[in-house]
Scaffold this motif. Structure first.
Motif, short mmCIF file in Angstrom:
data_model
loop_
_atom_site.label_atom_id
_atom_site.label_comp_id
_atom_site.label_asym_id
_atom_site.label_seq_id
_atom_site.Cartn_x
_atom_site.Cartn_y
_atom_site.Cartn_z
N THR A 49 55.10 -30.11 33.43
CA THR A 49 55.96 -29.78 32.28
C THR A 49 56.01 -28.28 31.95
OG1 THR A 49 55.70 -31.98 31.29
CG2 THR A 49 56.29 -30.18 29.81
N PRO A 50 54.90 -27.55 31.93
CA PRO A 50 55.00 -26.13 31.54
C PRO A 50 55.91 -25.30 32.43
CG PRO A 50 52.71 -26.87 31.42
CD PRO A 50 53.48 -27.96 32.09
N TRP A 51 56.15 -25.75 33.65
CA TRP A 51 56.98 -24.96 34.56
C TRP A 51 58.45 -24.98 34.16
CZ3 TRP A 51 54.90 -21.57 37.74
CH2 TRP A 51 53.57 -21.72 38.08
N ALA A 52 58.84 -25.85 33.23
CA ALA A 52 60.22 -25.83 32.74
C ALA A 52 60.51 -24.56 31.94
CB ALA A 52 60.50 -27.06 31.89
N VAL A 53 59.50 -23.96 31.35
CA VAL A 53 59.72 -22.76 30.53
C VAL A 53 60.30 -21.62 31.37
CG1 VAL A 53 58.60 -20.98 29.13
CG2 VAL A 53 58.01 -23.39 28.79
N PRO A 54 59.65 -21.21 32.47
CA PRO A 54 60.27 -20.14 33.26
C PRO A 54 61.58 -20.55 33.91
CG PRO A 54 58.32 -21.00 34.38
CD PRO A 54 58.31 -21.57 33.00
N ALA A 55 61.74 -21.86 34.21
CA ALA A 55 63.01 -22.30 34.81
C ALA A 55 64.16 -22.15 33.83
CB ALA A 55 62.89 -23.76 35.27
N HIS A 78 60.35 -26.94 24.80
CA HIS A 78 59.21 -26.75 25.69
C HIS A 78 58.22 -25.73 25.12
CE1 HIS A 78 59.84 -29.13 29.37
NE2 HIS A 78 61.11 -29.12 28.99
N LEU A 79 58.72 -24.69 24.51
CA LEU A 79 57.83 -23.72 23.89
C LEU A 79 57.04 -24.35 22.75
CD1 LEU A 79 60.10 -20.55 23.86
CD2 LEU A 79 58.08 -20.94 25.28
N TRP A 80 57.68 -25.26 22.03
CA TRP A 80 56.99 -25.99 20.96
C TRP A 80 55.90 -26.88 21.53
CZ3 TRP A 80 57.96 -31.36 19.26
CH2 TRP A 80 57.25 -31.68 18.10
N TRP A 81 56.21 -27.59 22.63
CA TRP A 81 55.19 -28.41 23.30
C TRP A 81 54.03 -27.56 23.79
CZ3 TRP A 81 59.39 -31.37 26.53
CH2 TRP A 81 59.90 -32.43 25.76
N PHE A 82 54.34 -26.35 24.25
CA PHE A 82 53.33 -25.49 24.85
C PHE A 82 52.54 -24.70 23.82
CE2 PHE A 82 51.96 -21.56 27.01
CZ PHE A 82 51.35 -22.10 28.14
N SER A 83 53.11 -24.48 22.65
CA SER A 83 52.56 -23.54 21.67
C SER A 83 51.12 -23.84 21.24
CB SER A 83 53.45 -23.48 20.42
OG SER A 83 53.52 -24.74 19.78
N PRO A 84 50.65 -25.12 21.15
CA PRO A 84 49.26 -25.33 20.72
C PRO A 84 48.24 -24.65 21.63
CG PRO A 84 50.50 -27.37 20.56
CD PRO A 84 51.37 -26.39 21.28
N GLN A 85 48.62 -24.34 22.86
CA GLN A 85 47.67 -23.68 23.76
C GLN A 85 47.56 -22.18 23.49
OE1 GLN A 85 47.45 -25.28 27.82
NE2 GLN A 85 49.34 -26.37 27.38
N LEU A 86 48.43 -21.67 22.62
CA LEU A 86 48.43 -20.24 22.33
C LEU A 86 48.15 -19.92 20.87
CD1 LEU A 86 51.59 -19.20 24.37
CD2 LEU A 86 49.20 -18.89 25.03
N VAL A 87 48.54 -20.81 19.96
CA VAL A 87 48.37 -20.54 18.53
C VAL A 87 47.85 -21.80 17.85
CG1 VAL A 87 50.19 -18.80 18.46
CG2 VAL A 87 50.76 -21.20 18.04
N GLY A 88 47.21 -21.60 16.72
CA GLY A 88 46.71 -22.74 15.95
C GLY A 88 45.34 -22.43 15.38
N ALA A 89 44.94 -23.23 14.40
CA ALA A 89 43.65 -23.04 13.74
C ALA A 89 42.51 -23.36 14.69
CB ALA A 89 43.58 -23.92 12.50
N ASN A 90 41.45 -22.58 14.61
CA ASN A 90 40.25 -22.81 15.40
C ASN A 90 39.04 -22.67 14.48
OD1 ASN A 90 38.44 -23.17 17.50
ND2 ASN A 90 38.49 -21.02 18.13
N PRO A 91 38.51 -23.79 13.99
CA PRO A 91 37.37 -23.71 13.07
C PRO A 91 36.21 -22.94 13.69
CG PRO A 91 38.26 -25.94 13.17
CD PRO A 91 38.92 -25.17 14.26
N PRO A 92 35.58 -22.05 12.93
CA PRO A 92 34.49 -21.24 13.47
C PRO A 92 33.20 -22.04 13.60
CG PRO A 92 34.78 -20.77 11.16
CD PRO A 92 35.88 -21.72 11.53
#
Length: 326
Positions: free
Chosen positions: A42-48, A85-99
């Protein structure tokens, strides 16, 4: 001019046909084995989609007469699936990360699929030593590989173990610097285990898992059902899930509170297969294309960092993750 037009349409089709199939597969999650394998990419759809938009915009700005408005509208229309696709992919780049909790001791986990015991066992011990791994989870471990690992100093560095080696692809084992409880078998086709890891601040429940690949969809689904049944109360799910963050079983685990360290730490997409150039195309080894090896953490653990590591002899990259109690 005619040749240029033919090349344009061929290139546009080469980008949009696979991108469209990836969009459909990720959205619909069809049950067939071929579709399950398509979802992994699925992530390869972004550059395509991005390349297709760029191609259409080139037609817009080229001098001379042409259907510039048509090309512009086409480019604008492709922004919609790209955004999805960017929305599907976005959790891998942004989001809360409890310390992690103040002064919480980090725990380092390394996992690798050893390709039917063909991994370079000494290189694996070296990789675990370099990573300063507290836990080492090895899938497809064979008796011969275990013997080589022992000769390489495995017992000195990781004296506690759970699971057992088996011929072929079935063996899964946990090696630990920390005391392990009595392992319980998880009902997957290949060996998976639930085991307690004793730390200075309390026990952690670890699932060391290996799911069947989606080449046999019914078996793949049955294995993920068994993992899901064992998941409540788990603090770590580690191993080769043969599923990516775009597959429903991994999404279900996330709904149960078990999320990828890579995702929580916002460290981006980290594909693990195929690794080490094991599958050459036109004489060149393919790069890693799909993310099927994982370290997932429950709600008691904080994600600190993760990375992939090449270990000779296997077609998977190892995953090294650092976690700590919240």
């Amino acid at each position: 001019m005619r040749l240029r037009s033919v090349l344009f349409w061929l290139l546009l089709a080469a980008l949009l046909v696979p991108a469209g199939l990836l969009t459909y597969a990720r959205w619909a999650q069809p049950p067939g084995g071929t579709w399950l394998r398509v979802v992994a990419f699925t992530p390869w759809a972004v550059p395509a989609y991005a390349a297709a938009i760029g191609l259409l915009l080139v037609r817009v700005v080229l001098p001379g007469r042409g259907l510039r408005l048509v090309w512009l509208l086409g480019a604008l229309a492709l922004l919609a699936p790209l955004a999805v696709h960017l929305w599907w992919f976005s959790p891998q780049l942004v989001g809360a990360n409890p310390p992690p909790a103040r002064d919480a001791a980090p725990l380092t986990v390394l996992t690798v699929n050893s390709l039917r015991g063909e991994v370079d066992a000494l290189a694996l011990v070296e990789a675990a030593t370099t990573a300063d791994a507290d836990l080492l989870v090895v899938e497809e471990i064979t008796p011969g590989e275990l013997a080589t690992l022992e000769r390489g100093g495995l017992a000195e560095g990781w004296p506690y173990r759970a699971g057992q080696p088996r011929a072929g692809v079935d063996g899964t084992m946990v090696f630990s610097r920390l005391r392990l409880g009595r392992p319980e078998r998880i009902a997957t086709t290949m060996d998976s285990w639930a085991v307690t890891v004793s730390t200075d601040t309390g026990d952690l429940r670890l699932l060391a898992v290996h799911a069947w690949p989606p080449t046999v969809p019914a078996r793949w689904r049955a294995d993920h059902h068994a993992i899901r049944v064992a998941a409540p109360g788990a603090d770590l799910v580690v191993g080769d899930l043969n599923a990516t963050p775009d597959h429903q079983p991994v999404q279900v685990l996330a709904e149960l509170g078990l999320r990828s360290v890579a995702e929580l730490a916002n460290e981006g997409w980290q594909p693990t297969w195929p690794g080490n150039g094991e599958y050459p195309l036109l004489g060149v080894g393919l790069p890693p294309l799909v993310q099927i090896d994982h370290v997932l953490v429950g709600e008691r653990l904080a994600a600190l960092s993760t990375r992939t590591v090449a270990v000779d002899g296997t077609d998977h990259l190892a995953v090294v993750a650092e976690v700590a109690l919240q």
